[in-house]
Design a protein around this motif. Structure first.
Motif, PDB file in Angstrom:
ATOM      1  N   CYS A  63      31.032  74.700  42.076  1.00  0.00           N
ATOM      2  CA  CYS A  63      31.029  74.090  40.694  1.00  0.00           C
ATOM      3  C   CYS A  63      29.729  74.264  40.101  1.00  0.00           C
ATOM      4  O   CYS A  63      28.684  74.822  40.353  1.00  0.00           O
ATOM      5  CB  CYS A  63      31.020  72.416  40.867  1.00  0.00           C
ATOM      6  SG  CYS A  63      31.387  71.676  39.374  1.00  0.00           S
ATOM      7  N   THR A  64      29.660  73.836  38.692  1.00  0.00           N
ATOM      8  CA  THR A  64      28.599  74.049  37.866  1.00  0.00           C
ATOM      9  C   THR A  64      27.261  73.159  38.326  1.00  0.00           C
ATOM     10  O   THR A  64      26.157  73.381  37.851  1.00  0.00           O
ATOM     11  CB  THR A  64      28.750  73.732  36.245  1.00  0.00           C
ATOM     12  OG1 THR A  64      29.417  72.118  36.399  1.00  0.00           O
ATOM     13  CG2 THR A  64      29.908  74.405  35.604  1.00  0.00           C
ATOM     14  N   CYS A  65      27.657  72.055  39.230  1.00  0.00           N
ATOM     15  CA  CYS A  65      26.704  71.370  39.796  1.00  0.00           C
ATOM     16  C   CYS A  65      25.952  71.902  41.066  1.00  0.00           C
ATOM     17  O   CYS A  65      25.241  71.463  41.585  1.00  0.00           O
ATOM     18  CB  CYS A  65      27.337  69.834  39.930  1.00  0.00           C
ATOM     19  SG  CYS A  65      28.488  69.855  40.962  1.00  0.00           S
ATOM     20  N   ALA A  66      26.719  73.153  41.648  1.00  0.00           N
ATOM     21  CA  ALA A  66      26.289  73.666  42.582  1.00  0.00           C
ATOM     22  C   ALA A  66      25.765  72.590  43.884  1.00  0.00           C
ATOM     23  O   ALA A  66      24.548  72.716  44.397  1.00  0.00           O
ATOM     24  CB  ALA A  66      24.676  74.511  42.220  1.00  0.00           C
ATOM     25  N   ARG A  67      26.910  72.219  44.128  1.00  0.00           N
ATOM     26  CA  ARG A  67      27.084  71.077  45.336  1.00  0.00           C
ATOM     27  C   ARG A  67      27.682  71.555  46.453  1.00  0.00           C
ATOM     28  O   ARG A  67      28.616  72.401  46.326  1.00  0.00           O
ATOM     29  CB  ARG A  67      27.324  69.647  44.870  1.00  0.00           C
ATOM     30  CG  ARG A  67      26.217  69.129  43.764  1.00  0.00           C
ATOM     31  CD  ARG A  67      24.771  68.916  44.424  1.00  0.00           C
ATOM     32  NE  ARG A  67      25.023  67.998  45.697  1.00  0.00           N
ATOM     33  CZ  ARG A  67      24.014  67.632  46.372  1.00  0.00           C
ATOM     34  NH1 ARG A  67      23.034  68.408  46.297  1.00  0.00           N
ATOM     35  NH2 ARG A  67      24.203  66.679  47.351  1.00  0.00           N
ATOM     36  N   PRO A  68      27.561  71.010  47.652  1.00  0.00           N
ATOM     37  CA  PRO A  68      28.436  71.450  48.668  1.00  0.00           C
ATOM     38  C   PRO A  68      29.732  70.561  48.633  1.00  0.00           C
ATOM     39  O   PRO A  68      30.156  69.801  47.963  1.00  0.00           O
ATOM     40  CB  PRO A  68      27.668  71.102  50.001  1.00  0.00           C
ATOM     41  CG  PRO A  68      26.709  69.833  49.557  1.00  0.00           C
ATOM     42  CD  PRO A  68      26.261  70.321  48.128  1.00  0.00           C
TER      43      PRO A  68
END
Length: 372
Positions: free
Chosen positions: A124-129
Motif C-alpha cells: 500500500c501507499t502506507c508501506a505497512r506489513p
C-alpha cells in the motif's frame, strides 16, 4: 424461549470446501514440483519472497511455488499472491550461497523481472506489513491491476464498490502514469461530466480549406490505406467531450479490456507505458484462477492442493488456510465438545473458533499475507 440460529456440520464443511477451492485457484495454476525457471518469464504464477535469504536492505528477489517448498523450507517467506511476467530468482546471484535444488543452471540475474516493496513484505501507499500488528482497523486489501501492489480500501481515494471481487482496479498513481486511461475511465466507469463544445458544426466546416475548381482529388490509394486502418477508439471517446475528476483509484467494469483501442498508435502508447498486457484478457487474475480451478492436469489419486497444504507450515500461505491440517483437527475437537454436551453450535461459536485460530497464526508466523 428465544430461537437460536444454528450452524450444522454440513455448513462448516461447505465453507471448508470453499477455502480449498480458493487455495486451489491460486496454487493449481502453478507447478508445486518443478521450478518454473525453464519456462522463462511466466505469464502469471504464484510467487514468494524469502526474507531469510534476501533481507530488507538487500536486493529484492522472488521464488516460484516449487522453490518455496524445496529450497526455502523453514525460511521466513512472504506470500506475494501472483505476479505477471516473472522468472524465478531462486539460487541466482541475489541469494549468495544458496543454490536452487530444482534447477542449478540459472543466469545471475533476471533483467526483465519487476520488483516492488511487496518483496520486502510491505504494501500500500502506507508501506505497512499485512497483517499489521499496529493497525486496529479492519480493512480489505485490493490489488492494482497495473503495478500489482496491494492497497487498503481506505487508501484508494475513492468509494470501494460492493462487488469489488469482480472488478479490476487501477490505483491513482498508475492512472497518472498512464493518463490516457482517464479517458476510458470517464466512459467506462461513470462519473462523466459533459463539456460543451463552443465551436458550432458550421464553424468547423467554414474553417476547412475549400477545394478550387480543377483541384485534384486525394489519391485513391491513400484513401484506401486510411480506410484499411481501424479508427482509433480513444480519439473517438476524446471527441465526445466528457471528463471526470482525475483523482483516486478506478474500478473497471467487467470486460473493460476489450473496449480499449488496439490501433497501431494506441498499441505503441501502451507499450511505451509498459502496459501492453491490458489488451490481453487472459492476463487477468480471474482468468488465472479459473484456469487453476478447472485444471485437469492432476495425477490420478493425488490431490496437488492437499499435497501443497501439507507443507504450508513453512510457507506463509493465504492467511485463512495457513496451518490447514492442524486447523481441521482442532475444529473436529472443538465440535466434539458440543456434541458431548448436547449443545447447538451457533455462528458466534464458529466465529470465536476462527478468531482464536487467526490470533494463534499471527503469533506463530507474523508477517503472513492474505489478499481479500
Amino acid at each position: 424461549m428465544s430461537e437460536e440460529q444454528t450452524v450444522s456440520l454440513v455448513d462448516v464443511l461447505e465453507e471448508d470446501e470453499e477455502l480449498e477451492e480458493e487455495a486451489s485457484a491460486v496454487l493449481a495454476g502453478s507447478d508445486s514440483d518443478h521450478c518454473s525457471y525453464p519456462q522463462g518469464y511466466v505469464k502469471r504464477q504464484a510467487l514468494y519472497a524469502c526474507s531469510s535469504c534476501t533481507p530488507k536492505g538487500g536486493e529484492a528477489a522472488g521464488v516460484c511455488l516449487a522453490c518455496s517448498y524445496k529450497c526455502h523450507e523453514g525460511h521466513d517467506l512472504f506470500e506475494l499472491y501472483t505476479k505477471r511476467n516473472f522468472r524465478c530468482d531462486c539460487g541466482n546471484r541475489k541469494f549468495a550461497d544458496l543454490k536452487c535444488k530444482l534447477h542449478s543452471e540459472k543466469e545471475e540475474i533476471n533483467g526483465q523481472n519487476k520488483y516492488s516493496q511487496n518483496f520486502f513484505g510491505v504494501y500500500c501507499t502506507c508501506a505497512r506489513p499485512y497483517p499489521d500488528p499496529d493497525d486496529q482497523v479492519e480493512d480489505e486489501m485490493i490489488q492494482c491491476v497495473v503495478c500489482e501492489d496491494w492497497l487498503h480500501g481506505r487508501h484508494l481515494g475513492c468509494v470501494v464498490p460492493d462487488c469489488v471481487e469482480l472488478q479490476e482496479m487501477t490505483c491513482e498513481s498508475c492512472m497518472n502514469k498512464t493518463p490516457f486511461l482517464w479517458t476510458y475511465a470517464t466512459h467506462l466507469s461513470g462519473a462523466a461530466v459533459q463539456v460543451k463544445d463552443e465551436t458550432e458544426p458550421n464553424e468547423l466546416n467554414s474553417n476547412l480549406p475549400h477545394k478550387e475548381q480543377g483541384e485534384e482529388a486525394e489519391p485513391s490509394c491513400k484513401r484506401s490505406r486510411e480506410e484499411a486502418e481501424p479508427s482509433c477508439k480513444l480519439k473517438e471517446l476524446q471527441a465526445i467531450g466528457q471528463q471526470r475528476v482525475q483523482s483516486g483509484a478506478v474500478f473497471w467494469p467487467s470486460g473493460w479490456r476489450s473496449k480499449l483501442c488496439s490501433c497501431s498508435t494506441c498499441k505503441e502508447r501502451l507499450a511505451a507505458a509498459g502496459s501492453s498486457f491490458l489488451l490481453d484478457e487472459s492476463d487477468t487474475v480471474l482468468a488465472y484462477e479459473n484456469k487453476g480451478k478447472s485444471s485437469d492436469q492432476r495425477a490420478p489419486g493425488r490431490d496437488p492442493l492437499m499435497s501443497a497444504l501439507e507443507q504450508l507450515n513453512h510457507v506463509q500461505q493465504l492467511e485463512i488456510i495457513h496451518g490447514y491440517n492442524d486447523m481441521k483437527t482442532e475444529l473436529k475437537d472443538f465440535l466434539q465438545r458440543f456434541a458431548e454436551d448436547g449443545k447447538v453450535v451457533t455462528p458466534d461459536d464458529i466465529r470465536l473458533f476462527f478468531e482464536q485460530q487467526s490470533r494463534k497464526r499471527q503469533r506463530d508466523d507474523a508477517g503472513g499475507f492474505f489478499p481479500t
